[in-house]
Design an enzyme around this catalytic site. Structure first.
Site, PDB file in Angstrom:
ATOM      1  CG  HIS A 230      -8.422   3.336  -7.437  1.00 22.23           C
ATOM      2  ND1 HIS A 230      -8.502   4.612  -6.922  1.00 22.23           N
ATOM      3  CD2 HIS A 230      -7.413   2.728  -6.748  1.00 22.23           C
ATOM      4  CE1 HIS A 230      -7.594   4.765  -5.956  1.00 22.23           C
ATOM      5  NE2 HIS A 230      -6.916   3.636  -5.839  1.00 22.23           N
ATOM      6  CG  PHE A 231      -4.452   0.550 -10.476  1.00 15.86           C
ATOM      7  CD1 PHE A 231      -3.743   0.499 -11.652  1.00 15.86           C
ATOM      8  CD2 PHE A 231      -4.988  -0.629  -9.976  1.00 15.86           C
ATOM      9  CE1 PHE A 231      -3.594  -0.696 -12.348  1.00 15.86           C
ATOM     10  CE2 PHE A 231      -4.845  -1.833 -10.657  1.00 15.86           C
ATOM     11  CZ  PHE A 231      -4.147  -1.855 -11.857  1.00 15.86           C
ATOM     12  CG  HIS A 232      -4.985   2.457 -15.511  1.00 12.27           C
ATOM     13  ND1 HIS A 232      -5.349   1.214 -15.049  1.00 12.27           N
ATOM     14  CD2 HIS A 232      -3.906   2.259 -16.324  1.00 12.27           C
ATOM     15  CE1 HIS A 232      -4.545   0.300 -15.568  1.00 12.27           C
ATOM     16  NE2 HIS A 232      -3.654   0.902 -16.347  1.00 12.27           N
TER      17      HIS A 232
ATOM     18  NE  ARG B  96      -7.063  -6.151 -10.233  1.00  7.33           N
ATOM     19  CZ  ARG B  96      -6.194  -5.728  -9.306  1.00  7.33           C
ATOM     20  NH1 ARG B  96      -6.548  -5.688  -8.031  1.00  7.33           N
ATOM     21  NH2 ARG B  96      -4.988  -5.376  -9.634  1.00  7.33           N
ATOM     22  NE  ARG B  97      -3.791  -8.590 -10.984  1.00  9.38           N
ATOM     23  CZ  ARG B  97      -3.025  -8.650  -9.911  1.00  9.38           C
ATOM     24  NH1 ARG B  97      -3.308  -9.494  -8.952  1.00  9.38           N
ATOM     25  NH2 ARG B  97      -1.968  -7.892  -9.792  1.00  9.38           N
TER      26      ARG B  97
ATOM     27  CE1 TYR C 217      -1.310   8.093  -0.567  1.00  8.67           C
ATOM     28  CE2 TYR C 217      -1.193   5.970   0.533  1.00  8.67           C
ATOM     29  CZ  TYR C 217      -1.941   7.029   0.057  1.00  8.67           C
ATOM     30  OH  TYR C 217      -3.298   7.034   0.188  1.00  8.67           O
TER      31      TYR C 217
ATOM     32  CG  HIS D 152      -1.623   1.473   1.062  1.00  7.72           C
ATOM     33  ND1 HIS D 152      -2.411   1.853   0.006  1.00  7.72           N
ATOM     34  CD2 HIS D 152      -1.396   2.589   1.775  1.00  7.72           C
ATOM     35  CE1 HIS D 152      -2.684   3.140   0.111  1.00  7.72           C
ATOM     36  NE2 HIS D 152      -2.073   3.625   1.164  1.00  7.72           N
TER      37      HIS D 152
HETATM   38 FE1  HAS Z   1      -5.451   3.220  -4.265  1.00  4.54          FE
HETATM   39  C1  HAS Z   1      -6.123  -0.128  -4.751  1.00  4.54           C
HETATM   40  C2  HAS Z   1      -7.527   3.270  -1.571  1.00  4.54           C
HETATM   41  C3  HAS Z   1      -4.643   6.514  -3.689  1.00  4.54           C
HETATM   42  C4  HAS Z   1      -2.837   2.953  -6.479  1.00  4.54           C
HETATM   43  N1  HAS Z   1      -4.661   1.708  -5.423  1.00  4.54           N
HETATM   44  C5  HAS Z   1      -5.105   0.419  -5.504  1.00  4.54           C
HETATM   45  C6  HAS Z   1      -4.309  -0.306  -6.451  1.00  4.54           C
HETATM   46  C7  HAS Z   1      -3.350   0.554  -6.908  1.00  4.54           C
HETATM   47  C8  HAS Z   1      -3.584   1.822  -6.262  1.00  4.54           C
HETATM   48  C9  HAS Z   1      -2.230   0.251  -7.883  1.00  4.54           C
HETATM   49  O1  HAS Z   1      -8.818   1.225   0.316  1.00  4.54           O
HETATM   50  C10 HAS Z   1      -4.534  -1.756  -6.878  1.00  4.54           C
HETATM   51  C11 HAS Z   1      -3.638  -2.724  -6.196  1.00  4.54           C
HETATM   52  C12 HAS Z   1      -3.881  -4.102  -6.724  1.00  4.54           C
HETATM   53  O2  HAS Z   1      -3.266  -4.447  -7.757  1.00  4.54           O
HETATM   54  O3  HAS Z   1      -4.690  -4.824  -6.163  1.00  4.54           O
HETATM   55  N2  HAS Z   1      -6.029   4.634  -2.928  1.00  4.54           N
HETATM   56  C13 HAS Z   1      -6.932   4.461  -1.935  1.00  4.54           C
HETATM   57  C14 HAS Z   1      -7.160   5.730  -1.255  1.00  4.54           C
HETATM   58  C15 HAS Z   1      -6.353   6.655  -1.870  1.00  4.54           C
HETATM   59  C16 HAS Z   1      -5.630   5.951  -2.896  1.00  4.54           C
HETATM   60  C17 HAS Z   1      -8.075   5.990  -0.104  1.00  4.54           C
HETATM   61  N3  HAS Z   1      -4.036   4.483  -4.955  1.00  4.54           N
HETATM   62  C18 HAS Z   1      -3.847   5.782  -4.563  1.00  4.54           C
HETATM   63  C19 HAS Z   1      -2.698   6.336  -5.215  1.00  4.54           C
HETATM   64  C20 HAS Z   1      -2.179   5.326  -6.015  1.00  4.54           C
HETATM   65  C21 HAS Z   1      -3.027   4.173  -5.825  1.00  4.54           C
HETATM   66  C22 HAS Z   1      -2.194   7.740  -5.012  1.00  4.54           C
HETATM   67  C23 HAS Z   1      -1.008   5.293  -6.901  1.00  4.54           C
HETATM   68  C24 HAS Z   1      -0.180   6.267  -7.089  1.00  4.54           C
HETATM   69  N4  HAS Z   1      -6.620   1.843  -3.367  1.00  4.54           N
HETATM   70  C25 HAS Z   1      -7.334   2.049  -2.223  1.00  4.54           C
HETATM   71  C26 HAS Z   1      -7.924   0.773  -1.779  1.00  4.54           C
HETATM   72  C27 HAS Z   1      -7.516  -0.201  -2.680  1.00  4.54           C
HETATM   73  C28 HAS Z   1      -6.700   0.506  -3.665  1.00  4.54           C
HETATM   74  C29 HAS Z   1      -8.765   0.528  -0.611  1.00  4.54           C
HETATM   75  C30 HAS Z   1      -7.842  -1.702  -2.642  1.00  4.54           C
HETATM   76  C31 HAS Z   1      -8.981  -2.004  -3.478  1.00  4.54           C
HETATM   77  C32 HAS Z   1      -9.223  -3.481  -3.617  1.00  4.54           C
HETATM   78  O4  HAS Z   1     -10.297  -3.938  -3.184  1.00  4.54           O
HETATM   79  O5  HAS Z   1      -8.395  -4.209  -4.172  1.00  4.54           O
HETATM   80  C33 HAS Z   1      -6.245   8.115  -1.449  1.00  4.54           C
HETATM   81  O6  HAS Z   1      -5.074   8.297  -0.719  1.00  4.54           O
HETATM   82  C34 HAS Z   1      -6.406   9.097  -2.536  1.00  4.54           C
HETATM   83  C35 HAS Z   1      -6.272  10.524  -2.082  1.00  4.54           C
HETATM   84  C36 HAS Z   1      -6.392  11.479  -3.228  1.00  4.54           C
HETATM   85  C37 HAS Z   1      -7.046  12.642  -3.217  1.00  4.54           C
HETATM   86  C38 HAS Z   1      -7.052  13.514  -4.429  1.00  4.54           C
HETATM   87  C39 HAS Z   1      -6.288  14.788  -4.193  1.00  4.54           C
HETATM   88  C40 HAS Z   1      -6.177  15.602  -5.447  1.00  4.54           C
HETATM   89  C41 HAS Z   1      -5.127  16.385  -5.737  1.00  4.54           C
HETATM   90  C42 HAS Z   1      -5.132  17.186  -7.008  1.00  4.54           C
HETATM   91  C43 HAS Z   1      -5.508  18.621  -6.732  1.00  4.54           C
HETATM   92  C44 HAS Z   1      -5.363  19.443  -7.902  1.00  4.54           C
HETATM   93  C45 HAS Z   1      -6.338  20.142  -8.452  1.00  4.54           C
HETATM   94  C46 HAS Z   1      -6.015  20.757  -9.733  1.00  4.54           C
HETATM   95  C47 HAS Z   1      -7.684  20.268  -7.862  1.00  4.54           C
HETATM   96  C48 HAS Z   1      -7.772  13.135  -2.028  1.00  4.54           C
HETATM   97  C49 HAS Z   1      -3.979  16.517  -4.814  1.00  4.54           C
HETATM   98  C50 HAS Z   1      -6.508  22.140  -9.970  1.00  4.54           C
HETATM   99  C51 HAS Z   1      -6.078  22.419 -11.351  1.00  4.54           C
HETATM  100  C52 HAS Z   1      -6.651  23.316 -12.133  1.00  4.54           C
HETATM  101  C53 HAS Z   1      -6.224  23.450 -13.522  1.00  4.54           C
HETATM  102  C54 HAS Z   1      -7.747  24.175 -11.666  1.00  4.54           C
HETATM  103 CU    CU Z   2      -3.702   0.866  -0.868  1.00  2.00          CU
END
Ligand code: HAS
Ligand code: CU
Length: 554
Positions: free
Chosen positions: A381-383, A444-445, A234, A230
């Protein structure tokens, strides 16, 4: 690109030998990306019912291709990039060179690791996917290759720690420059996070693949894997955040909003990235529900610094847009330097990541996870996280970093702007397909192109996935063309001569509690304590079951 960036005011210039090694690190990253993209195309078409596997010479199965896709994109590209990027920023922030031996050793370990794991995958001896769950068994060269990839990250981390340590000796009463601080925290977190997978591979999987250990415990290795993996997401994300916090403000003409908030966000990632791994194992037996719920709670905790990042980064963009003449509520958005390919790629990275974050929250919700787990929703999600926030930021950084490291001007910058839009639009269509298919139970997969079953709704979802994936592939082919042309034919003038380091609105406090933020050792100790609370009960009560022989199914 916008006007050439100014020299580091201190007059510091990274030694040429280090530039060259860092350049090679970037090169490995881009080659890995190429292999990943090629196989990604085949995966996307499979969802649309089109089988192109036979067009890949030497490819024997869907799972061989999917392994190459996951390993090259998620494990090689990300770390080859960060191994170059983070030490380079640390050196720049501290205005002192890195250790040349360690820069070369980092590159050497990564190159050897990629060669070994690459051999195993290409020879179809490691079709175990990037999660390499036991009892699927790979050839020993695959595991050893992965160990070397991890070792390369440790060497890069060591290089940064030593450089920072030497700087601190000479600047005892000063605050650590922010850029160095967040770069070092990113790899300090990753170093801690990487230890469980090292135990899994060195203690079990490698001896098992060599025949020294007859059987392994699948649940134990799965748990050790997610203990690391996990946090690995990050480790991929934080280098992108380093760029968004500390480089992008300069690139858009704004300023970093708050020094203390930025350090605070990175401290939260150090503390909370690791003790959350059970959210990948909600459906696994053998782990108590209480501990799963605890990890779910902490997952919501680690969501917070990303929210803070969203607000902070948006504020710095607004500042930049307004400084460039933007008026009204949203007029500043159009005034951002969208014509700078490095900026446009990263703005699109941020926008698409909003959807990645939302879907992550749904995954993390214990009960909703039951609906989406193991469906196409998860790659959806992860893409939109690693495939957008991380990928597009790496692309955006590369647009200034390759010219910076090679001294060559970026080839066709207008095409580079179009490139990031094409990729981002393709990505949104692609992810929409996967997300909706997942909600309708599309697994998936799974090689959908050859599946003998289907459900209503998968057709449209699969078609969108295939169309979006094709557009993404076109976007990436343009990226490779731009990189190849820059490297091979780029002119030696006009390239940026400095890294775009932003100023901060608030200078770091030199008295009071904020100084404690720089006590990295203290934060590492607290992180370890939290990890013990989150994982201790499982490991203390678990009795190891060495039950499973290895299986080679594909
Ligand atoms: Fe995830 C599964 C929960 C973030 C990657 N995640 C995955 C897998 C991958 C992955 C690869 O709780 C699959 C693994 C596998 O092969 O089985 N993930 C989360 C949560 C977050 C999260 C709560 N994941 C990521 C990030 C990844 C990533 C980052 C890669 C880099 N994820 C899960 C969970 C699973 C999971 C479960 C398991 C699911 C299952 O059942 O298998 C959070 O930390 C995300 C927080 C993000 C935000 C967004 C903030 C936005 C920002 C941009 C702001 C900019 C703006 C632009 C508004 C709160 C910072 C303004 C611009 C203008 C032009 C106006
Ligand atoms: Cu995770």
């Amino acid at each position: 690109m916008s006007a050439p960036l100014v020299h580091d005011p201190s007059g510091f210039r990274l030694p040429d030998s280090q530039r060259r090694a860092l350049q090679w690190s970037m090169f490995i990253a881009i080659v890995a990306m190429f292999a990943g993209v090629a196989h990604g195309f085949a995966q996307a078409l499979s969802y649309a019912g089109i089988n192109v596997l036979q067009s890949f010479p030497g490819l024997r199965s869907y799972y061989q291709g999917l392994t190459v896709h996951g390993v090259t994109n998620a494990l090689v590209l990300t770390f080859a990039f960060s191994n170059g990027f983070l030490p380079m920023l640390t050196a720049r922030a501290l205005s002192r060179p890195l250790n040349t031996f360690l820069v070369r050793a980092t590159f050497g370990a990564m190159a050897a690791g990629v060669a070994l794991a690459g051999y195993a995958m290409l020879a179809n001896k490691a079709s175990v996917l990037y999660t390499f769950y036991a009892p699927l068994q790979a050839h020993w060269t695959f595991y050893l290759g992965l160990v070397l990839v991890v070792v390369s990250t440790w060497l890069a981390a060591l290089n940064m720690f030593l450089t920072l340590g030497a700087w601190r000796k000479e600047h005892k009463s000063e605050r650590i420059p922010l850029l160095a601080y967040i770069s070092v925290i990113s790899y300090a977190m990753w170093f801690l996070a990487s230890l469980p997978v090292a135990v899994s591979i060195l203690g079990f999987l490698l001896p098992w693949s060599l025949g020294l250990l007859e059987r392994v415990d699948p649940l134990l290795n799965r748990t050790l894997f997610w203990f690391t993996a996990h946090a690995i997401v990050y480790a991929w994300l934080l280098p992108a955040y380093v760029s968004w916090y500390a480089l992008i403000p300069k690139q858009v003409g704004g300023k970093l909003v708050s020094d203390a908030l930025t350090r605070g966000a990175f401290i939260m990632f150090l503390l909370l990235s690791i003790p959350t791994g059970f959210h990948h194992q909600y459906t696994d037996p053998g782990i108590s529900t209480t501990m799963k719920a605890f990890h779910a709670l902490l997952t919501f905790g680690v969501f917070y610094p990303s929210l803070a990042t969203a607000f902070s980064v948006t504020a710095c963009l607004e500042m930049g847009g307004r400084a460039r003449g933007g008026r009204g509520l949203l007029g500043w958005i159009t005034r951002l330097p969208w014509g700078d390919p490095s900026v446009s790629a990263q703005l699109l990275a941020m926008l698409t990541f909003v959807l990645g974050g939302i879907t992550g929250l749904i995954n993390a919700s214990y009960t909703m996870n039951q609906v989406v787990h193991n469906t196409a929703w998860i790659p959806g999600h992860f893409h939109m996280t690693v495939g957008s926030a991380v990928y597009l930021t790496i692309i955006g950084v590369t647009y200034w970093a390759v010219p910076y490291l090679t001294g060559k001007k970026l080839w066709a910058p207008k095409l580079a702007v179009a490139q990031s839009w094409i990729y981002a639009i393709g990505l949104l269509i692609f992810a929409r397909g996967l997300i909706s298919g997942g909600l309708q139970g599309m697994p998936r997969r799974t090689f959908i192109a050859e599946a003998t079953y289907e459900a209503a709704g998968w057709k449209l979802a699969g078609a969108l996935t295939g169309i979006g994936g094709t557009i993404m592939t076109v976007g990436m082919l343009i990226f490779f063309l731009i990189m190849a042309m820059t490297w091979l034919t780029g002119k030696q003038d006009g390239a940026p001569v400095d890294i775009p380091v932003s100023e901060s609105l608030t200078t770091p406090a030199t008295t009071g509690w904020e100084r404690k933020m720089d006590n990295i050792r203290l934060w590492v100790i607290i992180a370890v304590a939290l990890i013990l609370v989150a994982y201790g009960p499982f490991f203390l009560t678990y009795s190891v079951n060495l039950v499973s022989p290895g299986f080679k199914l594909y």
